[in-house]
Write an enzyme that holds these catalytic residues in place. Structure first.
Site, PDB file in Angstrom:
ATOM      1  N   ALA A  79       0.828  -1.202   0.000  1.00  0.00           N
ATOM      2  CA  ALA A  79       0.000   0.000   0.000  1.00  0.00           C
ATOM      3  C   ALA A  79       0.865   1.256   0.000  1.00  0.00           C
ATOM      4  CB  ALA A  79      -0.921   0.015   1.225  1.00  0.00           C
ATOM      5  N   VAL A  80       0.408   2.236  -0.757  1.00  0.00           N
ATOM      6  CA  VAL A  80       1.048   3.557  -0.815  1.00  0.00           C
ATOM      7  C   VAL A  80      -0.065   4.591  -0.658  1.00  0.00           C
ATOM      8  CG1 VAL A  80       2.303   5.186  -2.314  1.00  0.00           C
ATOM      9  CG2 VAL A  80       2.944   2.753  -2.291  1.00  0.00           C
ATOM     10  N   ARG A  87       4.966   7.616  -8.137  1.00  0.00           N
ATOM     11  CA  ARG A  87       6.358   8.088  -8.061  1.00  0.00           C
ATOM     12  C   ARG A  87       7.315   6.917  -7.901  1.00  0.00           C
ATOM     13  NH1 ARG A  87       5.340  11.935  -3.123  1.00  0.00           N
ATOM     14  NH2 ARG A  87       7.599  12.116  -3.060  1.00  0.00           N
ATOM     15  N   GLY A  88       6.823   5.713  -8.134  1.00  0.00           N
ATOM     16  CA  GLY A  88       7.707   4.543  -8.092  1.00  0.00           C
ATOM     17  C   GLY A  88       7.848   3.886  -6.736  1.00  0.00           C
ATOM     18  N   GLY A  90       5.638   2.110  -4.988  1.00  0.00           N
ATOM     19  CA  GLY A  90       5.103   0.738  -5.006  1.00  0.00           C
ATOM     20  C   GLY A  90       6.115  -0.240  -5.583  1.00  0.00           C
ATOM     21  N   ARG A  91       6.714   0.147  -6.686  1.00  0.00           N
ATOM     22  CA  ARG A  91       7.694  -0.738  -7.337  1.00  0.00           C
ATOM     23  C   ARG A  91       8.924  -0.949  -6.443  1.00  0.00           C
ATOM     24  NH1 ARG A  91       9.081  -2.572 -12.602  1.00  0.00           N
ATOM     25  NH2 ARG A  91      10.813  -3.999 -12.207  1.00  0.00           N
ATOM     26  N   GLU A 112      -1.899 -12.508  -4.124  1.00  0.00           N
ATOM     27  CA  GLU A 112      -3.272 -12.663  -4.593  1.00  0.00           C
ATOM     28  C   GLU A 112      -3.897 -11.270  -4.640  1.00  0.00           C
ATOM     29  OE1 GLU A 112      -6.087 -15.290  -2.316  1.00  0.00           O
ATOM     30  OE2 GLU A 112      -5.253 -16.571  -3.871  1.00  0.00           O
ATOM     31  N   ASN A 117      -8.096  -4.702 -10.076  1.00  0.00           N
ATOM     32  CA  ASN A 117      -7.250  -3.755  -9.353  1.00  0.00           C
ATOM     33  C   ASN A 117      -6.146  -3.266 -10.307  1.00  0.00           C
ATOM     34  OD1 ASN A 117      -5.395  -2.468  -7.675  1.00  0.00           O
ATOM     35  ND2 ASN A 117      -5.793  -3.834  -5.961  1.00  0.00           N
ATOM     36  N   TYR A 123       2.472  -5.011 -11.069  1.00  0.00           N
ATOM     37  CA  TYR A 123       2.981  -6.373 -10.894  1.00  0.00           C
ATOM     38  C   TYR A 123       3.490  -6.959 -12.218  1.00  0.00           C
ATOM     39  CZ  TYR A 123       0.787  -6.137  -6.305  1.00  0.00           C
ATOM     40  OH  TYR A 123       0.444  -5.770  -5.027  1.00  0.00           O
TER      41      TYR A 123
HETATM   42  C1  LIG Z   1      -0.767  -0.477  -5.895  1.00  0.00           C
HETATM   43  C2  LIG Z   1      -0.035   0.682  -5.243  1.00  0.00           C
HETATM   44  C3  LIG Z   1       0.742   0.187  -4.032  1.00  0.00           C
HETATM   45  C4  LIG Z   1       0.943   1.282  -6.280  1.00  0.00           C
HETATM   46  O1  LIG Z   1       1.710   2.303  -5.629  1.00  0.00           O
HETATM   47  P1  LIG Z   1       2.532   3.396  -6.484  1.00  0.00           P
HETATM   48  O2  LIG Z   1       3.561   3.959  -5.584  1.00  0.00           O
HETATM   49  O3  LIG Z   1       1.614   4.337  -7.143  1.00  0.00           O
HETATM   50  O4  LIG Z   1       3.215   2.464  -7.587  1.00  0.00           O
HETATM   51  P2  LIG Z   1       4.322   2.920  -8.647  1.00  0.00           P
HETATM   52  O5  LIG Z   1       4.413   4.407  -8.701  1.00  0.00           O
HETATM   53  O6  LIG Z   1       5.545   2.159  -8.357  1.00  0.00           O
HETATM   54  O7  LIG Z   1       3.627   2.396  -9.980  1.00  0.00           O
HETATM   55  C5  LIG Z   1       4.259   1.516 -10.874  1.00  0.00           C
HETATM   56  C6  LIG Z   1       3.427   1.389 -12.130  1.00  0.00           C
HETATM   57  O8  LIG Z   1       2.179   0.732 -11.962  1.00  0.00           O
HETATM   58  C7  LIG Z   1       1.084   1.587 -12.356  1.00  0.00           C
HETATM   59  N1  LIG Z   1       0.061   1.481 -11.324  1.00  0.00           N
HETATM   60  C8  LIG Z   1       0.257   1.214 -10.029  1.00  0.00           C
HETATM   61  N2  LIG Z   1      -0.923   1.176  -9.370  1.00  0.00           N
HETATM   62  C9  LIG Z   1      -1.871   1.454 -10.285  1.00  0.00           C
HETATM   63  C10 LIG Z   1      -3.269   1.593 -10.220  1.00  0.00           C
HETATM   64  N3  LIG Z   1      -3.967   1.421  -9.078  1.00  0.00           N
HETATM   65  N4  LIG Z   1      -3.952   1.875 -11.357  1.00  0.00           N
HETATM   66  C11 LIG Z   1      -3.279   2.058 -12.524  1.00  0.00           C
HETATM   67  N5  LIG Z   1      -1.932   1.942 -12.642  1.00  0.00           N
HETATM   68  C12 LIG Z   1      -1.254   1.651 -11.537  1.00  0.00           C
HETATM   69  C13 LIG Z   1       1.648   2.975 -12.390  1.00  0.00           C
HETATM   70  O9  LIG Z   1       1.006   3.718 -13.409  1.00  0.00           O
HETATM   71  C14 LIG Z   1       3.104   2.740 -12.719  1.00  0.00           C
HETATM   72  O10 LIG Z   1       3.315   2.594 -14.076  1.00  0.00           O
HETATM   73  P3  LIG Z   1       4.325   3.599 -14.832  1.00  0.00           P
HETATM   74  O11 LIG Z   1       5.621   3.527 -14.069  1.00  0.00           O
HETATM   75  O12 LIG Z   1       4.416   3.005 -16.197  1.00  0.00           O
HETATM   76  O13 LIG Z   1       3.650   4.918 -14.749  1.00  0.00           O
HETATM   77  C15 LIG Z   1      -1.033   1.799  -4.836  1.00  0.00           C
HETATM   78  O14 LIG Z   1      -1.806   2.161  -5.977  1.00  0.00           O
HETATM   79  C16 LIG Z   1      -1.971   1.394  -3.713  1.00  0.00           C
HETATM   80  O15 LIG Z   1      -1.653   1.536  -2.538  1.00  0.00           O
HETATM   81  N6  LIG Z   1      -3.169   0.896  -4.074  1.00  0.00           N
HETATM   82  C17 LIG Z   1      -4.181   0.523  -3.070  1.00  0.00           C
HETATM   83  C18 LIG Z   1      -3.796  -0.734  -2.350  1.00  0.00           C
HETATM   84  C19 LIG Z   1      -3.681  -1.897  -3.311  1.00  0.00           C
HETATM   85  O16 LIG Z   1      -4.552  -2.105  -4.141  1.00  0.00           O
HETATM   86  N7  LIG Z   1      -2.586  -2.681  -3.166  1.00  0.00           N
HETATM   87  C20 LIG Z   1      -2.348  -3.825  -3.984  1.00  0.00           C
HETATM   88  C21 LIG Z   1      -3.174  -4.943  -3.492  1.00  0.00           C
HETATM   89  S1  LIG Z   1      -2.773  -6.440  -4.282  1.00  0.00           S
END
Ligand SMILES: CC(C)(COP(=O)(O)OP(=O)(O)OC[C@H]1O[C@@H](n2cnc3c(N)ncnc32)[C@H](O)[C@@H]1OP(=O)(O)O)[C@@H](O)C(=O)NCCC(=O)NCCS
Length: 163
Positions: A79-80, A87-88, A90-91, A112, A117, A123
Site C-alpha cells: 500500500a502507498v 512516483r515509483g 510501489g515498485r 493474490e 485492481n 505487478y
Molecule cells: C498499488 C499501489 C501500491 C501502487 O503504488 P505506487 O507507488 O503508485 O506504484 P508505482 O508508482 O511504483 O507504480 C508503478 C506502475 O504501476 C502503475 N500502477 C500502479 N498502481 C496502479 C493503479 N492502481 N492503477 C493504474 N496503474 C497503476 C503505475 O502507473 C506505474 O506505471 P508507470 O511507471 O508506467 O507509470 C497503490 O496504488 C496502492 O496503494 N493501491 C491501493 C492498495 C492496493 O490495491 N494494493 C495492492 C493490493 S494487491
C-alpha cells in the site's frame, strides 16, 4: 522516480502502517486489514514489514508485508498513500520484498489480488504472471463478486531480463 528510504519495520511502526492502510484501500472491497490482523501476522516468525519513506518526508508513505513459507514467499499487503502514488514507491517496495525473500531462500514470490485492481500493471512490469484464479473470492459492499487472481514471480531472475 522519487528518492525513497527503505527500512525494515517492527510492531512499533503500527501507527504508520495503519495511517497508510486506512488511506490506501478502496473501502468498497474490504481489503484493508485492521490493527489486530496486522499485529497478529507480524507476531509470526518469517513475516516481515518494509517501510518506504520519501527523503523529503518524515512519515513512511508506503509499506509492504510479506511472509516466507518454506521456499515460497507471499506478498500479503502492499500500500502507498494516494498522495504519494505514481512516483515509483510501489515498485521499490515490491523489489525490496523480492530481494529479502530471495535472501531468505524463497524460489518464488506469490500474491493474490482482486481482478480489476489497477495494481496489476505494476505487478506485470515487475515480472509477475498469473498462475491461478479463485472465482468470486471478494465481495464488494454492493454484494458484487470479484475473482481473485494469483500471481507469481520467480526469484533469482532480473525482471528487466524477462521479455
Ligand atoms: C498499488 C499501489 C501500491 C501502487 O503504488 P505506487 O507507488 O503508485 O506504484 P508505482 O508508482 O511504483 O507504480 C508503478 C506502475 O504501476 C502503475 N500502477 C500502479 N498502481 C496502479 C493503479 N492502481 N492503477 C493504474 N496503474 C497503476 C503505475 O502507473 C506505474 O506505471 P508507470 O511507471 O508506467 O507509470 C497503490 O496504488 C496502492 O496503494 N493501491 C491501493 C492498495 C492496493 O490495491 N494494493 C495492492 C493490493 S494487491
Amino acid at each position: 522516480m522519487t528518492r525513497v528510504i527503505v527500512s525494515t519495520g517492527t510492531a512499533a511502526n503500527i501507527e504508520a502502517v495503519m495511517r497508510i492502510m486506512d488511506s490506501a484501500f478502496d473501502p468498497n472491497f474490504g481489503e484493508a486489514w485492521n490493527r489486530g490482523q496486522v499485529l497478529g501476522m507480524m507476531s509470526l516468525s518469517d513475516v516481515w514489514l518494509i517501510l518506504a519513506t520519501p527523503d523529503d518526508d518524515e512519515m513512511p508513505e508506503g509499506f509492504a508485508l510479506a511472509r516466507l513459507t518454506i521456499d515460497e514467499a507471499e506478498l500479503l499487503l502492499l500500500a502507498v498513500r494516494p498522495e504519494a502514488r505514481g512516483r515509483g514507491i510501489g515498485r521499490i517496495l515490491v523489489e525490496a520484498v523480492a530481494e529479502k525473500a530471495r535472501a531468505r531462500g524463497a524460489l518464488r514470490l506469490m500474491l493474490e489480488m482482486r481482478e480489476g485492481n489497477g495494481a496489476l500493471a505494476l505487478y506485470a512490469a515487475a515480472g509477475f504472471a498469473q498462475i491461478g484464479r479463485r472465482r468470486d473470492y471478494y465481495r464488494g459492499r454492493d454484494m458484487s463478486r470479484h475473482d481473485a487472481i494469483t500471481l507469481a514471480r520467480p526469484l533469482g531472475i532480473d525482471p528487466g531480463l524477462v521479455a
